[in-house]
Design a protein around this motif. Structure first.
Motif, PDB file in Angstrom:
ATOM      1  N   UNK A   1     -66.713 -37.116  80.483  1.00 39.78           N
ATOM      2  CA  UNK A   1     -65.984 -38.238  79.883  1.00 39.78           C
ATOM      3  C   UNK A   1     -64.845 -38.660  80.799  1.00 39.78           C
ATOM      4  N   UNK A   2     -64.132 -37.675  81.343  1.00 37.63           N
ATOM      5  CA  UNK A   2     -63.062 -37.971  82.296  1.00 37.63           C
ATOM      6  C   UNK A   2     -63.573 -38.662  83.545  1.00 37.63           C
ATOM      7  N   UNK A   3     -64.768 -38.278  84.001  1.00 39.09           N
ATOM      8  CA  UNK A   3     -65.353 -38.898  85.197  1.00 39.09           C
ATOM      9  C   UNK A   3     -65.600 -40.392  84.978  1.00 39.09           C
ATOM     10  N   UNK A   4     -66.165 -40.743  83.810  1.00 36.82           N
ATOM     11  CA  UNK A   4     -66.425 -42.153  83.528  1.00 36.82           C
ATOM     12  C   UNK A   4     -65.115 -42.908  83.336  1.00 36.82           C
ATOM     13  N   UNK A   5     -64.146 -42.280  82.655  1.00 39.64           N
ATOM     14  CA  UNK A   5     -62.832 -42.901  82.522  1.00 39.64           C
ATOM     15  C   UNK A   5     -62.171 -43.096  83.880  1.00 39.64           C
ATOM     16  N   UNK A   6     -62.399 -42.135  84.788  1.00 42.72           N
ATOM     17  CA  UNK A   6     -61.846 -42.251  86.139  1.00 42.72           C
ATOM     18  C   UNK A   6     -62.492 -43.413  86.893  1.00 42.72           C
ATOM     19  N   UNK A   7     -63.811 -43.607  86.705  1.00 36.90           N
ATOM     20  CA  UNK A   7     -64.460 -44.774  87.315  1.00 36.90           C
ATOM     21  C   UNK A   7     -63.791 -46.060  86.849  1.00 36.90           C
ATOM     22  N   UNK A   8     -63.572 -46.152  85.546  1.00 35.76           N
ATOM     23  CA  UNK A   8     -62.966 -47.353  84.965  1.00 35.76           C
ATOM     24  C   UNK A   8     -61.520 -47.501  85.422  1.00 35.76           C
ATOM     25  N   UNK A   9     -60.765 -46.420  85.334  1.00 41.29           N
ATOM     26  CA  UNK A   9     -59.354 -46.450  85.700  1.00 41.29           C
ATOM     27  C   UNK A   9     -59.152 -46.742  87.182  1.00 41.29           C
ATOM     28  N   UNK A  10     -59.863 -45.994  88.026  1.00 42.57           N
ATOM     29  CA  UNK A  10     -59.686 -46.197  89.455  1.00 42.57           C
ATOM     30  C   UNK A  10     -60.140 -47.589  89.879  1.00 42.57           C
ATOM     31  N   UNK A  11     -61.202 -48.087  89.264  1.00 40.35           N
ATOM     32  CA  UNK A  11     -61.655 -49.433  89.590  1.00 40.35           C
ATOM     33  C   UNK A  11     -60.567 -50.467  89.364  1.00 40.35           C
ATOM     34  N   UNK A  12     -59.862 -50.344  88.246  1.00 36.41           N
ATOM     35  CA  UNK A  12     -58.778 -51.288  87.937  1.00 36.41           C
ATOM     36  C   UNK A  12     -57.572 -51.073  88.846  1.00 36.41           C
ATOM     37  N   UNK A  13     -57.182 -49.808  89.044  1.00 37.78           N
ATOM     38  CA  UNK A  13     -55.998 -49.498  89.848  1.00 37.78           C
ATOM     39  C   UNK A  13     -56.174 -49.932  91.300  1.00 37.78           C
ATOM     40  N   UNK A  14     -57.309 -49.576  91.875  1.00 34.32           N
ATOM     41  CA  UNK A  14     -57.492 -49.859  93.295  1.00 34.32           C
ATOM     42  C   UNK A  14     -57.696 -51.347  93.527  1.00 34.32           C
ATOM     43  N   UNK A  15     -58.291 -52.053  92.558  1.00 32.71           N
ATOM     44  CA  UNK A  15     -58.410 -53.509  92.671  1.00 32.71           C
ATOM     45  C   UNK A  15     -57.022 -54.148  92.666  1.00 32.71           C
ATOM     46  N   UNK A  16     -56.145 -53.639  91.800  1.00 27.20           N
ATOM     47  CA  UNK A  16     -54.767 -54.134  91.759  1.00 27.20           C
ATOM     48  C   UNK A  16     -54.054 -53.852  93.076  1.00 27.20           C
TER      49      UNK A  16
END
Length: 501
Positions: free
Chosen positions: A328-343
């Motif tokens: 669950x953390x891995x998928x949340x990390x995909x979502x979170x990192x995608x937003x953070x690194x795009x920013x």
């Protein structure tokens, strides 16, 4: 035809509209209209999933559809989504939408740029809705090929070298991947390439699984920046134009982790259990090495690129732990990192467009000159180092708690080592924020620079809202993901337990 096909049809219509566009305003209009439709469609899909869950409908895969495509190899255009696919589609649509505004002022060859950018996003959407291995691989290639031109033509720095290095590395991974997919198909004796049907059959001999698991995991892992196949990533990020870096790090790298989980681990569960320790060592190295490498960089894009190696390494690390919490953390990390690194990449591109440098040593005092962009950079940095209240904290804490739940010395030691990346991340983030935003203005010329334009503010505000929103209210995403993870994790662990008896 399933409604999911709209994720392919709308980009196809966007490509037609861009081809017919005759001026810059028409090009921008097509991109805004198309990306807005895709964003609204993904939001509707997410809300529908949440409502279905509230109504007690916890089906493993929804909106499925299958159309025969190439009968000699039993290839079908098969689509369907579960909670994991839904959040990945939502992430992709957010990045494409904000990337459109981040590229608002891009010149020259704006029309041609958006054509390749849209083709790249088509591959991403098609990959996440596919449940047929060959169709998934086809969209995977569609997503990779435009990167060469997007970096080689519209990039900066050593763009030709970076584009060629990226293409060769990822095509090498694709070669391994197609061998692994064919091995699964022929090894299972299946009459279909449908992932769900092959998993239900589960008749691939363990010895064959051990042969083909590394092919598939490394094939996808190359795109997920798996050590030591990560070297294309920093150069590719550093040379890519802003929106391409956003889509590349924010979404494209997530195809790697998604493919490793959906195909390698789901279809080859016994091999996943027996060989996981090898890849856990490699991913632990990725996590720590990426963070340490970011500390010694002086280019803003290289800092964020190596940070992405570390954070994407955490995704693969958590998946290989094979506990529900860690995954669950891995998928949340995909979502979170995608937003953070795009920013991050959006802000770096905006700062570079004004100062014409990404060298930390040549920047300083930007908070006085461009406060909006500077505050955005601070928010991105705090989210990246895992400050509570932002998405990074939720994802990383879930990963480490779930990983430490494995009650053995090897897994817990790997978890402790990976946790050190939190400290290292705080060091390089705070160092860069202090150096480029505060203190004296590094160059008198910077005094004449302007702050963000309206289009840049749209992109930055959308991404900040998403990063903060996921950090403050993560439960909806976690629950949507859990419903999809439970049957997959149960399949991986139960099949392996039966095989061990």
């Amino acid at each position: 035809m399933s409604i999911l096909s709209l994720f392919v049809v709308i980009p196809a219509l966007m490509l037609l509209g861009l081809w017919l566009a005759r001026n810059l305003n028409q090009v921008r209009g097509v991109m805004v209209a198309g990306s807005s439709c895709l964003l609204l469609l993904s939001i509707w899909l997410t809300v529908t999933f949440i409502q279905m869950r509230a109504g007690g409908n916890n089906a493993e895969m929804l909106f499925t559809d299958s159309i025969p495509w190439f009968k000699p190899l039993n290839i079908e255009y098969a689509v369907g989504v579960d909670g994991i696919s839904v959040v990945m589609l939502l992430l992709s649509s957010i990045i494409v939408f904000t990337g459109t505004f981040a590229s608002w002022q891009l010149k020259p060859l704006t029309k041609e740029y958006f054509l390749w950018f849209t083709l790249l996003s088509t591959g991403v959407y098609g990959f996440f809705i596919s449940i047929d291995m060959f169709t998934m691989f086809m969209f995977y290639e569609v997503a990779l090929i435009p990167m060469y031109l997007l970096i080689g033509v519209w990039g900066s720095g050593h763009k030709e070298y970076s584009a060629m290095k990226l293409t060769l590395m990822l095509m090498g991974g694709s070669a391994l991947l197609i061998l692994g997919i064919l091995g699964i198909y022929f090894g299972s004796g299946a009459t279909t390439m449908n992932v769900l049907e092959i998993a239900q059959m589960h008749n691939i001999p363990v010895d064959l699984q051990k042969v083909f698991f590394p092919f598939v995991f490394i094939g996808f892992g190359v795109l997920g920046a798996l050590f030591p196949f990560h070297t294309w990533s920093p150069d590719g990020h550093a040379s890519a134009p802003t929106a391409v870096s956003m889509l590349h790090a924010g979404v494209l790298m997530k195809l790697g982790g998604y493919g490793c989980f959906r195909i390698a681990m789901f279809l080859l569960p016994e091999a996943a259990h027996e060989l996981a320790w090898i890849f856990l060592i490699l991913t632990t190295i990725s996590v720590v090495y990426g963070a340490l490498s970011a500390c010694v960089q002086t280019d803003l894009k290289y800092i964020n690129a190596y940070s992405s190696v570390s954070h994407c390494g955490l995704v693969l690390f958590a998946l290989l732990m094979m506990t529900k919490t860690a995954c669950t953390g891995a998928i949340l990390q995909m979502l979170s990192h995608g937003l953070m690194t795009a920013l991050f990449f959006a802000l770096i591109g905006m700062i570079y467009g004004r100062t014409h440098t990404r060298d930390v040593r040549q920047l300083g005092g930007l908070m006085k000159i461009m406060p909006f962009l500077s505050v955005g950079y601070v928010v991105a940095g705090l989210a990246n180092l895992g400050l509570p209240g932002f998405s990074g904290f939720v994802a990383e804490m879930t990963i480490f708690v779930g990983s430490f739940a494995n009650n053995d010395v090897f897994h817990r030691t790997a978890t402790i080592i990976a946790c050190t990346s939190i400290v290292v991340t705080a060091v390089y983030i705070l160092r860069v924020v202090g150096k480029i935003l505060y203190g004296k203005v590094a160059d008198p010329h910077y005094e004449t620079l302007t702050d963000a334009t309206w289009d840049e503010r749209v992109a930055v505000c959308c991404l900040i809202f998403c990063v903060a929103g996921l950090g403050i209210a993560p439960l909806w995403a976690s629950e949507v993901i859990d419903d999809a993870l439970i049957p997959i994790i149960d399949h991986i662990n139960n099949v392996s337990a039966i095989a061990a008896i």
